[in-house]
Design a protein around this motif. Structure first.
Motif, PDB file in Angstrom:
ATOM      1  N   LEU A  79     127.907  74.479  92.777  1.00  0.00           N
ATOM      2  CA  LEU A  79     127.517  73.076  92.633  1.00  0.00           C
ATOM      3  C   LEU A  79     126.133  72.576  92.600  1.00  0.00           C
ATOM      4  CD1 LEU A  79     128.767  70.225  92.892  1.00  0.00           C
ATOM      5  CD2 LEU A  79     128.659  70.241  95.354  1.00  0.00           C
ATOM      6  N   ARG A  80     125.281  73.503  93.162  1.00  0.00           N
ATOM      7  CA  ARG A  80     123.793  73.121  93.086  1.00  0.00           C
ATOM      8  C   ARG A  80     123.509  73.345  91.468  1.00  0.00           C
ATOM      9  NH1 ARG A  80     119.949  72.794  97.207  1.00  0.00           N
ATOM     10  NH2 ARG A  80     120.910  72.774  99.209  1.00  0.00           N
ATOM     11  N   ARG A  81     123.932  74.476  91.030  1.00  0.00           N
ATOM     12  CA  ARG A  81     123.480  74.880  89.492  1.00  0.00           C
ATOM     13  C   ARG A  81     124.097  73.839  88.572  1.00  0.00           C
ATOM     14  NH1 ARG A  81     125.026  79.800  91.449  1.00  0.00           N
ATOM     15  NH2 ARG A  81     126.944  79.841  90.709  1.00  0.00           N
ATOM     16  N   ARG A 131     121.268  67.032  85.772  1.00  0.00           N
ATOM     17  CA  ARG A 131     120.119  66.289  85.795  1.00  0.00           C
ATOM     18  C   ARG A 131     118.912  66.793  84.647  1.00  0.00           C
ATOM     19  NH1 ARG A 131     120.562  67.688  91.402  1.00  0.00           N
ATOM     20  NH2 ARG A 131     118.977  69.613  91.044  1.00  0.00           N
ATOM     21  N   ARG A 132     118.955  67.961  84.300  1.00  0.00           N
ATOM     22  CA  ARG A 132     118.057  68.312  83.067  1.00  0.00           C
ATOM     23  C   ARG A 132     118.952  67.904  81.804  1.00  0.00           C
ATOM     24  NH1 ARG A 132     118.020  74.465  85.254  1.00  0.00           N
ATOM     25  NH2 ARG A 132     115.664  74.229  86.313  1.00  0.00           N
ATOM     26  N   ALA A 133     119.933  67.365  81.864  1.00  0.00           N
ATOM     27  CA  ALA A 133     120.501  66.913  80.367  1.00  0.00           C
ATOM     28  C   ALA A 133     120.203  65.380  80.321  1.00  0.00           C
ATOM     29  CB  ALA A 133     122.044  66.917  80.748  1.00  0.00           C
ATOM     30  N   LEU A 134     119.694  64.875  81.343  1.00  0.00           N
ATOM     31  CA  LEU A 134     119.183  63.339  81.391  1.00  0.00           C
ATOM     32  C   LEU A 134     117.740  63.259  80.602  1.00  0.00           C
ATOM     33  CD1 LEU A 134     119.892  61.867  84.906  1.00  0.00           C
ATOM     34  CD2 LEU A 134     121.012  61.310  82.743  1.00  0.00           C
ATOM     35  N   ALA A 152     109.341  65.770  93.565  1.00  0.00           N
ATOM     36  CA  ALA A 152     110.356  66.076  92.510  1.00  0.00           C
ATOM     37  C   ALA A 152     110.273  67.009  91.764  1.00  0.00           C
ATOM     38  CB  ALA A 152     110.477  64.854  91.688  1.00  0.00           C
ATOM     39  N   LEU A 153     111.067  68.013  91.335  1.00  0.00           N
ATOM     40  CA  LEU A 153     111.066  69.118  90.621  1.00  0.00           C
ATOM     41  C   LEU A 153     111.211  68.385  88.970  1.00  0.00           C
ATOM     42  CD1 LEU A 153     113.526  71.468  91.920  1.00  0.00           C
ATOM     43  CD2 LEU A 153     110.820  71.659  91.974  1.00  0.00           C
ATOM     44  N   ALA A 154     111.051  69.032  87.931  1.00  0.00           N
ATOM     45  CA  ALA A 154     110.945  68.452  86.627  1.00  0.00           C
ATOM     46  C   ALA A 154     112.260  67.725  86.268  1.00  0.00           C
ATOM     47  CB  ALA A 154     110.611  69.528  85.593  1.00  0.00           C
ATOM     48  N   GLU A 155     113.515  68.204  86.809  1.00  0.00           N
ATOM     49  CA  GLU A 155     114.506  67.651  86.321  1.00  0.00           C
ATOM     50  C   GLU A 155     115.209  66.578  87.366  1.00  0.00           C
ATOM     51  OE1 GLU A 155     115.863  70.851  89.110  1.00  0.00           O
ATOM     52  OE2 GLU A 155     114.190  70.813  87.366  1.00  0.00           O
TER      53      GLU A 155
END
Length: 141
Positions: free
Chosen positions: A25-27, A33-36, A69-72
């Motif tokens: 689920l985390r992955r 999120r990275r797709a945004l 925050a992380l980058a994503e």
């Protein structure tokens, strides 16, 4: 990004097996999120800060927990800055023990360091137990 809930209460777009497997689920959520596009994350960050500013949560002396925050992820730096300007004590999570799965919070001032997961956290030895933290900035969404 707020996940869409299906009528059965599960997160839409995920197989039930993925929802039961925390790592999967985390992955999957990280990939979403990275797709945004970055402009959508920035717009979300501003919307969250505006919403938070309109609540009564940021009172002088209130403890407000946030995160770096992380980058994503949506950056809540504007929220944390707003909380400081309104006299709140701003706290960030700090990993106390990876093995025991234990964390606490530390004041968000001074130097930061990368923890075992590569996430920035306060380097200060000062701690506030997680049970003593009342409001979480990321719940303002």
């Amino acid at each position: 990004m707020t996940p869409d809930l299906a009528p059965d209460g599960l997160v839409a777009g995920f197989e039930p097996a993925v929802l039961r497997d925390r790592a999967a689920l985390r992955r999957a959520m990280r990939a979403r999120r990275r797709a945004l596009p970055p402009f959508e994350r920035r717009a979300a960050a501003l919307a969250i800060a505006r919403h938070l500013a309109a609540t009564g949560w940021l009172r002088p002396g209130a403890r407000i927990a946030g995160y770096v925050a992380l980058a994503e992820e949506v950056d809540v730096a504007a929220c944390l800055g707003l909380a400081r300007r309104r006299g709140c004590e701003v706290l960030l999570p700090r990993i106390d023990s990876v093995r025991a799965g234990r964390m606490s919070f530390a004041p968000a001032r001074g130097a930061l360091r990368r923890n075992a997961y590569g996430i920035l956290e306060p380097a200060s030895p000062q701690r506030v137990g997680a049970q003593r933290v009342v409001h979480h900035v990321h719940r303002a969404v």
